[in-house]
Design a protein around this motif. Structure first.
Motif, mmCIF file in Angstrom:
data_model
loop_
_atom_site.group_PDB
_atom_site.id
_atom_site.type_symbol
_atom_site.label_atom_id
_atom_site.label_comp_id
_atom_site.label_asym_id
_atom_site.label_seq_id
_atom_site.Cartn_x
_atom_site.Cartn_y
_atom_site.Cartn_z
ATOM 1 N N VAL A 88 -7.821 8.174 -4.753
ATOM 2 C CA VAL A 88 -8.888 8.350 -3.756
ATOM 3 C C VAL A 88 -8.806 7.245 -2.707
ATOM 4 C CG1 VAL A 88 -11.393 8.139 -3.403
ATOM 5 C CG2 VAL A 88 -10.505 9.628 -5.206
ATOM 6 N N TYR A 89 -8.673 5.999 -3.179
ATOM 7 C CA TYR A 89 -8.707 4.880 -2.247
ATOM 8 C C TYR A 89 -7.404 4.763 -1.469
ATOM 9 C CZ TYR A 89 -12.914 4.403 -4.803
ATOM 10 O OH TYR A 89 -14.126 4.707 -5.356
ATOM 11 N N GLU A 90 -6.311 5.172 -2.089
ATOM 12 C CA GLU A 90 -5.040 5.187 -1.351
ATOM 13 C C GLU A 90 -5.125 6.187 -0.194
ATOM 14 O OE1 GLU A 90 -1.873 5.832 -4.207
ATOM 15 O OE2 GLU A 90 -2.557 4.138 -5.424
ATOM 16 N N CYS A 91 -5.738 7.292 -0.458
ATOM 17 C CA CYS A 91 -5.877 8.310 0.582
ATOM 18 C C CYS A 91 -6.825 7.835 1.695
ATOM 19 C CB CYS A 91 -6.364 9.613 -0.052
ATOM 20 S SG CYS A 91 -6.440 10.983 1.107
ATOM 21 N N ILE A 92 -7.916 7.201 1.294
ATOM 22 C CA ILE A 92 -8.838 6.671 2.309
ATOM 23 C C ILE A 92 -8.102 5.644 3.171
ATOM 24 C CG2 ILE A 92 -10.937 5.306 2.696
ATOM 25 C CD1 ILE A 92 -12.108 6.573 0.153
ATOM 26 N N GLN A 93 -7.349 4.769 2.501
ATOM 27 C CA GLN A 93 -6.607 3.736 3.230
ATOM 28 C C GLN A 93 -5.710 4.355 4.302
ATOM 29 O OE1 GLN A 93 -6.639 0.020 2.252
ATOM 30 N NE2 GLN A 93 -6.242 0.235 4.424
ATOM 31 N N LYS A 94 -5.064 5.416 3.933
ATOM 32 C CA LYS A 94 -4.170 6.090 4.872
ATOM 33 C C LYS A 94 -4.907 6.529 6.145
ATOM 34 C CE LYS A 94 -2.173 10.690 5.407
ATOM 35 N NZ LYS A 94 -1.868 11.948 4.719
ATOM 36 N N HIS A 95 -6.147 6.987 5.975
ATOM 37 C CA HIS A 95 -6.884 7.538 7.122
ATOM 38 C C HIS A 95 -7.697 6.498 7.891
ATOM 39 C CE1 HIS A 95 -6.112 11.865 6.456
ATOM 40 N NE2 HIS A 95 -6.054 11.543 5.171
ATOM 41 N N LEU A 96 -7.788 5.307 7.320
ATOM 42 C CA LEU A 96 -8.680 4.296 7.889
ATOM 43 C C LEU A 96 -8.179 3.804 9.248
ATOM 44 C CD1 LEU A 96 -11.196 3.500 6.424
ATOM 45 C CD2 LEU A 96 -10.058 1.437 5.598
ATOM 46 N N LYS A 97 -9.116 3.759 10.217
ATOM 47 C CA LYS A 97 -8.770 3.296 11.564
ATOM 48 C C LYS A 97 -9.754 2.215 11.991
ATOM 49 C CE LYS A 97 -6.416 7.366 13.187
ATOM 50 N NZ LYS A 97 -7.164 8.549 12.645
ATOM 51 N N PRO A 98 -9.391 1.461 13.024
ATOM 52 C CA PRO A 98 -10.295 0.381 13.446
ATOM 53 C C PRO A 98 -11.699 0.868 13.810
ATOM 54 C CG PRO A 98 -8.154 0.150 14.513
ATOM 55 C CD PRO A 98 -8.120 1.448 13.779
ATOM 56 N N GLU A 99 -11.830 2.130 14.161
ATOM 57 C CA GLU A 99 -13.173 2.606 14.538
ATOM 58 C C GLU A 99 -14.060 2.862 13.311
ATOM 59 O OE1 GLU A 99 -10.791 5.523 15.644
ATOM 60 O OE2 GLU A 99 -11.868 7.296 14.893
ATOM 61 N N PHE A 102 0.866 -1.177 0.000
ATOM 62 C CA PHE A 102 0.000 0.000 0.000
ATOM 63 C C PHE A 102 0.895 1.217 0.000
ATOM 64 C CE2 PHE A 102 -2.822 -3.196 1.632
ATOM 65 C CZ PHE A 102 -3.965 -2.933 0.905
ATOM 66 N N PRO A 103 0.970 1.887 -1.145
ATOM 67 C CA PRO A 103 1.881 3.038 -1.211
ATOM 68 C C PRO A 103 1.572 4.006 -0.077
ATOM 69 C CG PRO A 103 0.334 2.993 -3.092
ATOM 70 C CD PRO A 103 0.100 1.748 -2.318
ATOM 71 N N ASP A 104 2.564 4.452 0.601
ATOM 72 C CA ASP A 104 2.368 5.476 1.623
ATOM 73 C C ASP A 104 1.794 6.706 0.957
ATOM 74 O OD1 ASP A 104 2.834 4.671 4.136
ATOM 75 O OD2 ASP A 104 4.977 5.162 4.164
ATOM 76 N N PHE A 105 0.578 7.022 1.266
ATOM 77 C CA PHE A 105 -0.057 8.137 0.556
ATOM 78 C C PHE A 105 0.475 9.464 1.091
ATOM 79 C CE2 PHE A 105 -3.153 11.427 -0.154
ATOM 80 C CZ PHE A 105 -3.506 11.232 -1.471
ATOM 81 N N ALA A 106 1.149 10.178 0.228
ATOM 82 C CA ALA A 106 1.547 11.539 0.581
ATOM 83 C C ALA A 106 0.913 12.452 -0.454
ATOM 84 C CB ALA A 106 3.064 11.670 0.565
ATOM 85 N N ALA A 107 -0.005 13.281 0.009
ATOM 86 C CA ALA A 107 -0.772 14.110 -0.920
ATOM 87 C C ALA A 107 0.150 15.078 -1.646
ATOM 88 C CB ALA A 107 -1.835 14.875 -0.164
ATOM 89 N N LYS A 108 -0.026 15.114 -2.976
ATOM 90 C CA LYS A 108 0.725 16.100 -3.748
ATOM 91 C C LYS A 108 -0.114 17.365 -3.841
ATOM 92 C CE LYS A 108 3.429 12.775 -6.329
ATOM 93 N NZ LYS A 108 2.610 11.634 -6.844
ATOM 94 N N LYS A 109 0.436 18.435 -3.408
ATOM 95 C CA LYS A 109 -0.313 19.690 -3.342
ATOM 96 C C LYS A 109 -0.761 20.157 -4.728
ATOM 97 C CE LYS A 109 -0.832 23.812 -0.811
ATOM 98 N NZ LYS A 109 -0.334 25.104 -0.610
#
Ligand SMILES: Cc1ncc(C[n+]2csc(CCOP(=O)(O)OP(=O)(O)O)c2C)c(N)n1
Ligand SMILES: Cc1ncc(C[n+]2csc(CCOP(=O)(O)OP(=O)(O)O)c2C)c(N)n1
Lengths: 559, 559
Positions: free
Chosen positions: B376-387, B360-367
């Protein structure tokens, strides 16, 4: 449409034949939503004079097609398999209120089934050869069904279904497997359909009876219902009424079948829900001629209509009854169509109230004065012109607008099945049906919240109805029955909706002069839809709803 | 709740009994809409620990209850007669995808029928004693039906319906005549329900067979489906898998039945729609153990899944099969529950890919960089938490989110029946079900337009899900099948919707950093719902949809 060369002219495809037949019956728009099982058919419409109107969801596509059908005599909705099932609300309503609606549903191709019936959007359980679930559901709410799975019979099946729709003025269901859409068939030459005919003897007999009754009565009244409108028999009724000078009342569902400006028109009769003079008049007649009236709870004022006239002649699409006997072999249209041919040497000249004589207060808006429910309808009445068509959803707007004085065929309501949410989409459908008219939708806030976003389709096709949203902050019609938290609604800022849809005009009014001005502006501006939100107090009911409250207080709250 | 005195404690009412039983089974919310035939029951809920959640329309009430049911094991929707029929979409989907949903419909009182069956909201034709239309429709899409028209059997009928719902994990229908709601009945003492049991001989036999097969194979794989989640059998499967070290793949509809972080979890298997390493792995196994998998077109990648392993063990709620023979007398839950009890002296230690090892590529947003579907899904993955719990509607968001790595029971989709419009309301229902979690709804613009206004209910009850709206300007999923005008949609200004609802936060993003920031903000802010609209190019598809395009190009566009 592709130009066909001479050699090709002897064949067509099942899909094209279906479109051509609908077109031949006056259909110019099909309302629907794509989906893979119907895509090929949708594509075919793109190349056909009929236009596909893309709704945002199936239920509202159904309501649009229903509104269209009630005004044009035939409406069509077209959905994909399974997931289009929420159209059942619209179809049920069309079924119960007699609207000629054709529902076309895509389906899995015949070949696909051979691989496995476990296909998306299907209901199939284990081991099914073909998923009949949807067909079986539609059998309950349509008068005919056709599955176009056989090229040898497809054309016949199409004609049978369309004819059933036109004959019974009720919905039919056509299921179209997607691999059959382009199947070639010999060009059919549909013959005029052989509809059932009346038994000539029976028809003569019933007419003799009517003649005898009329000769012996003094105060007949015609009670006209929605079926007269659906079967296009209003002129026949009028010729009959005018010839002998018989006054006419109308059911609520039949409102505007006869112009309410006609001097013989007395008003809406709904038993104890009627205005008093209408009720007194009807209940003092000695002969009631009911034509196409559905004697349900709504049309009869919760069964408070008193049918105690000495003689009763009751004809509907299902039977014709004289007093206590039944003619089964007489068709509704033959019976009604023959009435004006009766030769009687009488003319009933007795006093009757006429709807046009009602006092409609000259509405003069009071500046800054908070508008009330009853004033809303007075103001609408002031602005109403022959070019206007009113579509009323269920709710207090129905009770209120029922009292408006309207021209022939210019008022639609879902006043019997009463599925909220009909208003906005049916208004749009009506505007498609009669583009030269201006269609005015009347909707409560509860109903509006259900289907308002279908205005997206008005934006898409440049359709410009006027929606008058009666915002009485909740489910007003239910409050008199039982009050509770469940009658509350979230207050939306309705006039902001055009900002979401990026087109249209939203106006919020609270005073008489604001509403007056808003109506004047909306009615004089074409090319954009309007939402006019009229803010009322929670318990500010129309005069009609107040009569209803009184009635249920007598009848008991449960009914 | 009214305190009952001692003398009264020996009776209850039918309505109260129904509520108490639902409550005993863990139901804390009922989703519905009032209407006169159900009002008394609604009123009863007001005085009960169960809370009535007022939806804006019935179809979305159904979806909310479905979302709730999938997470809590039982969900309830409650509607009025006839006009509530648009709930059929939600019920059909719950039926096909096995969600334990109880539908309660009000109905006309028994006494009312004696006056006339021609009542509003009814379908009745002529001469019907009782309108059975709605009951007959629901018979097609529910596993049990009960009409509570007899106080002597009502309690039993209630228990029978609820038990059927829990046993089959599919919807049931309860019709409640309004004059029966308050009918007094003796307080029943419901006994534990006698469910069907496995034949012990047959169970022993099938387990011996499984034992033999496992002893003789080298590379078994468990393919787990949604029924394992519905029947609460995930732990049993895991114990079995862990004991012998058997890798697990999942169906799409069963996604998150097993935590995707589990070291034995390989990934989603969908035939040619799978990621390549998953497919290679599964198709090189020598024993396939299918537990609760529905072998439909979606789960099998349009039937491209190759089940050519030497041995196949296939168990579902309807049957258990070993290679070519069938055990009818073995219950699904007994079979699955017994697997970990098998005593084998083996442990399969063979190489298998594990989902957690995926890169899973470490999502680093390009400004300022325009965001693409895959990012989109890479970014969601980055923020996803067990909750977090994800609810995906059908559309490209499903293809995209299927690739996300998620925890157990934290992903819901309607990936088989695929009725668009499920997303927003099911997200709200899920948030009601598990208030401590944060529910994230993924929806396309087409689906969003169908049911987005149900966010009104989130406003009403202070429910705060996050909706991620994938705005690819039209029906993207259909474009690869057949392109046409019908795949276009009106562009709404979606982020203005909170202005209409007067609550919530609307954010429109086009770049990576905007989306990254929006997610961070939404996930860290509770108390308000969010709509995050991600604007994409029309034909910017997720990697999953691209695999689908490739597949249908091979298979032919019609399938
Ligand atoms: C689809 C549907 N659901 C529920 C009902 C039951 N019902 C009848 S009247 C009513 C309230 C209508 O509220 P609103 O549209 O705001 O109009 P009002 O009565 O406030 O004028 C409801 C919920 C219905 N008729 N149709
Ligand atoms: C209720 C319903 N109507 C129609 C369809 C057919 N259908 C399948 S995918 C699709 C397009 C979905 O568009 P959108 O929600 O915008 O998602 P996208 O495919 O663009 O990502 C449609 C209309 C459906 N699945 N459900």
């Amino acid at each position: 449409m592709a130009v066909q060369t001479k050699t090709k002219a002897k064949t067509t495809t099942i899909g094209k034949y279906l479109l051509d037949r609908l077109h031949a019956h006056g259909v110019e728009h099909i309302f629907g939503l794509p989906g893979d099982y119907i895509l090929r058919f949708d594509k075919l419409i793109e190349d056909h004079p009929i236009k596909l109107i893309n709704a945002t969801r199936e239920n509202t596509a159904g309501y649009m097609a229903d509104g269209y059908a009630r005004l044009r005599g035939l409406g069509v909705a077209c959905v994909t398999y399974g997931v289009g099932i929420n159209i059942t609300n619209a179809v049920s309503q069309a079924f119960v209120e007699s609207s000629p609606l054709v529902v076309i549903s895509g389906a899995a191709g015949i070949e696909e089934y051979q691989i496995s019936p476990k296909l998306h959007h299907l209901y199939n359980g284990e081991g099914l050869e073909r998923d009949n679930t949807q067909l079986e559901i539609f059998q309950k709410i349509t008068v005919a069904q056709a599955v176009l799975d056989n090229p040898a019979t497809a054309a016949q099946e199409i004609d049978r279904a369309i004819e059933a729709c036109l004959e019974h003025k009720k919905p039919v269901y056509i299921e179209f497997p997607r691999d059959q859409v382009d199947a070639t068939i010999p060009l059919p030459h549909p013959e005029p359909f052989q509809r059932e005919a009346s038994d000539p003897e029976a028809l003569r007999e019933v007419l003799r009876e009517v003649q005898k009754i009329l000769k012996n009565c003094n105060r007949p009244v015609i009670w006209v219902g929605h079926e007269i409108q659906r079967y296009g028999l209003a002129d026949a009724v009028l010729r009959f009424a005018e010839k002998y000078h018989i006054p006419i009342v109308s059911s609520l569902l039949g409102k505007s079948t006869i112009s309410e400006y006609h001097p013989l028109y007395v008003g809406l009769y709904q038993g104890e829900l009627s205005r008093e003079e209408v009720r007194d008049f009807v209940e003092n007649c000695d002969c009631a001629i009911l034509l196409g009236v559905n004697l349900n709870d709504v049309n009869t004022g919760i069964f408070s209509a008193v049918l105690e006239q000495e003689n009763k002649i009751i004809s509907t699409s299902s039977s014709t009854e004289i007093n206590h006997h039944l003619y089964k072999e007489v068709l509704f249209s033959d019976f009604v169509g023959s009435l004006c041919g009766l030769e009687l040497n009488i003319c009933f000249r007795f006093d009757h109230p006429a709807c046009i004589d009602r006092s409609f207060p000259d509405f003069a808006a009071k500046k800054g004065k908070k508008i009330t429910a009853s004033r809303v309808y007075e103001c609408i009445q002031k602005h109403l012109k022959p070019e206007h068509i009113i579509v009323s959803d269920f709710g207090d707007c129905l009770f209120g607008s029922a009292d408006l004085l309207v021209e022939q065929n210019s008022y639609l309501s879902n006043s019997y099945f009463a599925a909220l949410g009909f208003g906005v989409p049916a208004t749009i459908g009506a505007q498609f049906a009669l583009p030269k008219k201006r269609v005015i939708g009347l909707v409560g806030d509860g109903a509006f919240q259900m289907t308002c976003m279908e205005l997206s389709t008005a934006v898409r096709y440049n359709i410009d109805p006027v929606i008058i949203l009666i915002n009485n902050h909740g489910y007003a019609t239910e409050r008199p029955i039982l009050e509770g938290e469940f009658n509350e609604l979230v207050d939306w800022k309705y006039s902001e909706i055009p900002k979401v849809l990026q087109k249209g005009v939203g106006i919020h009014v609270e005073t008489e002069d604001e509403f007056d001005k808003a109506l004047a502006k909306a009615f004089s501006t074409r090319g954009e839809y309007f939402i006019i939100e009229v803010e009322l107090d929670k318990t500010d009911y129309s005069p009609g709803l107040k009569r209803f409250c009184k009635l249920i207080n007598i009848k008991g709250k449960s009914s």
